[in-house]
Scaffold this motif. Structure first.
Motif, PDB file in Angstrom:
ATOM      1  N   THR A  91       0.825  -1.203   0.000  1.00  0.00           N
ATOM      2  CA  THR A  91       0.000   0.000   0.000  1.00  0.00           C
ATOM      3  C   THR A  91       0.864   1.260   0.000  1.00  0.00           C
ATOM      4  O   THR A  91       0.569   2.221  -0.722  1.00  0.00           O
ATOM      5  CB  THR A  91      -0.961  -0.011   1.202  1.00  0.00           C
ATOM      6  N   TYR A 116      -2.288   1.784 -11.564  1.00  0.00           N
ATOM      7  CA  TYR A 116      -2.647   1.921 -10.153  1.00  0.00           C
ATOM      8  C   TYR A 116      -3.638   3.051  -9.971  1.00  0.00           C
ATOM      9  O   TYR A 116      -3.515   4.112 -10.571  1.00  0.00           O
ATOM     10  CB  TYR A 116      -1.418   2.181  -9.289  1.00  0.00           C
ATOM     11  N   PRO A 118      -6.816   4.607  -6.881  1.00  0.00           N
ATOM     12  CA  PRO A 118      -7.230   4.544  -5.476  1.00  0.00           C
ATOM     13  C   PRO A 118      -7.923   3.228  -5.107  1.00  0.00           C
ATOM     14  O   PRO A 118      -7.848   2.796  -3.959  1.00  0.00           O
ATOM     15  CB  PRO A 118      -8.177   5.734  -5.337  1.00  0.00           C
ATOM     16  N   ARG A 119      -8.551   2.559  -6.052  1.00  0.00           N
ATOM     17  CA  ARG A 119      -9.213   1.289  -5.726  1.00  0.00           C
ATOM     18  C   ARG A 119      -8.208   0.235  -5.275  1.00  0.00           C
ATOM     19  O   ARG A 119      -8.548  -0.647  -4.506  1.00  0.00           O
ATOM     20  CB  ARG A 119     -10.046   0.786  -6.901  1.00  0.00           C
ATOM     21  N   HIS A 120      -6.959   0.325  -5.747  1.00  0.00           N
ATOM     22  CA  HIS A 120      -5.940  -0.626  -5.306  1.00  0.00           C
ATOM     23  C   HIS A 120      -5.564  -0.373  -3.840  1.00  0.00           C
ATOM     24  O   HIS A 120      -5.305  -1.313  -3.095  1.00  0.00           O
ATOM     25  CB  HIS A 120      -4.710  -0.559  -6.217  1.00  0.00           C
ATOM     26  N   ALA A 122      -7.707   0.929  -1.677  1.00  0.00           N
ATOM     27  CA  ALA A 122      -8.885   0.452  -0.944  1.00  0.00           C
ATOM     28  C   ALA A 122      -8.877  -1.072  -0.825  1.00  0.00           C
ATOM     29  O   ALA A 122      -9.180  -1.621   0.244  1.00  0.00           O
ATOM     30  CB  ALA A 122     -10.158   0.928  -1.642  1.00  0.00           C
ATOM     31  N   ARG A 123      -8.526  -1.751  -1.902  1.00  0.00           N
ATOM     32  CA  ARG A 123      -8.450  -3.220  -1.866  1.00  0.00           C
ATOM     33  C   ARG A 123      -7.470  -3.663  -0.789  1.00  0.00           C
ATOM     34  O   ARG A 123      -7.781  -4.530   0.029  1.00  0.00           O
ATOM     35  CB  ARG A 123      -7.999  -3.749  -3.229  1.00  0.00           C
ATOM     36  N   MET A 166     -10.373  -8.301  -9.669  1.00  0.00           N
ATOM     37  CA  MET A 166     -11.021  -7.011  -9.441  1.00  0.00           C
ATOM     38  C   MET A 166     -10.864  -6.057 -10.619  1.00  0.00           C
ATOM     39  O   MET A 166     -11.833  -5.440 -11.057  1.00  0.00           O
ATOM     40  CB  MET A 166     -10.469  -6.360  -8.183  1.00  0.00           C
ATOM     41  N   ASP A 167      -9.662  -5.940 -11.156  1.00  0.00           N
ATOM     42  CA  ASP A 167      -9.457  -5.013 -12.285  1.00  0.00           C
ATOM     43  C   ASP A 167     -10.279  -5.436 -13.500  1.00  0.00           C
ATOM     44  O   ASP A 167     -10.808  -4.583 -14.210  1.00  0.00           O
ATOM     45  CB  ASP A 167      -7.977  -4.919 -12.652  1.00  0.00           C
ATOM     46  N   VAL A 170     -13.854  -4.382 -12.816  1.00  0.00           N
ATOM     47  CA  VAL A 170     -13.992  -2.928 -12.980  1.00  0.00           C
ATOM     48  C   VAL A 170     -14.024  -2.583 -14.461  1.00  0.00           C
ATOM     49  O   VAL A 170     -14.857  -1.780 -14.909  1.00  0.00           O
ATOM     50  CB  VAL A 170     -12.859  -2.176 -12.246  1.00  0.00           C
TER      51      VAL A 170
END
Length: 182
Positions: A91, A116, A118-120, A122-123, A166-167, A170
């Motif tokens: 992170t 990269y 912000p969702r990364h 958050a994950r 996840m990606d 999305v």
């Protein structure tokens, strides 16, 4: 006790994520090394060390979860703590990359992923919270019900697969970029 079933599910989630991540990086060490260069996590001489030490650390976490599943409670605590530590490092690297401007791509699971975002972060924060909760959770009060453990492990494994893709999820639901008229 709810922890008796949540811990195996949390362990399955984290073990799935780290197993896929370790395997993907070990399968494509050159691609992983190339993905680290724009991140500038450390001086260039450290990149070869990171290329093999990161997947080795991830594999060690997975192995510790395996030992915990066979009854070694201290290995479980070490696995959750190791997961938390790795997620904190990842992170920090992602946040520092985002501060420089989004250009580096996630190579988290052995293939070039999305830039990269912000969702990364958050994950990793959610996974880190799961890891911290697992490390700090009380030990089981009694032997948990096998059916409940099995259900928790299956749910954790499915959640782990969803984290890994996840990606892709999305991208599936993101609006398509409009071509620019020039």
């Amino acid at each position: 006790m709810p922890w008796d079933h949540l811990l195996p599910g949390a362990a399955a989630l984290l073990a799935t994520v780290f197993a896929v991540s370790a395997f993907g990086k070990a399968r494509d060490p050159r691609g992983f090394a190339a993905s680290l260069e724009p991140l500038r996590p450390a001086p260039a001489g450290v990149l070869p060390l990171a290329t093999w030490s990161v997947p080795a650390a991830e594999a060690a976490v997975v192995a510790a979860f395996g030992g915990w599943a066979s009854g070694a409670e201290q290995l479980g605590r070490a696995a959750f703590a190791g997961s938390f530590a790795l997620l904190c490092v990842f992170t920090v690297v992602i946040v520092s990359s985002l501060r420089r401007g989004p250009s580096a791509r996630c190579h988290c699971f052995g293939r070039p992923g999305a830039v990269y975002a912000p969702r990364h972060v958050a994950r990793n924060a959610v996974l880190g919270a799961v890891a911290a909760a697992g490390a700090l959770a009380p030990g089981p009060a009694a032997a948990p019900e096998p059916a409940g453990v099995l259900l928790a492990v299956l749910a954790g494994g499915v959640a782990g697969v969803l984290v890994v893709v996840m990606d892709d999820i999305v991208d599936l639901f993101a609006p398509a970029a409009r071509p620019r008229r020039g």
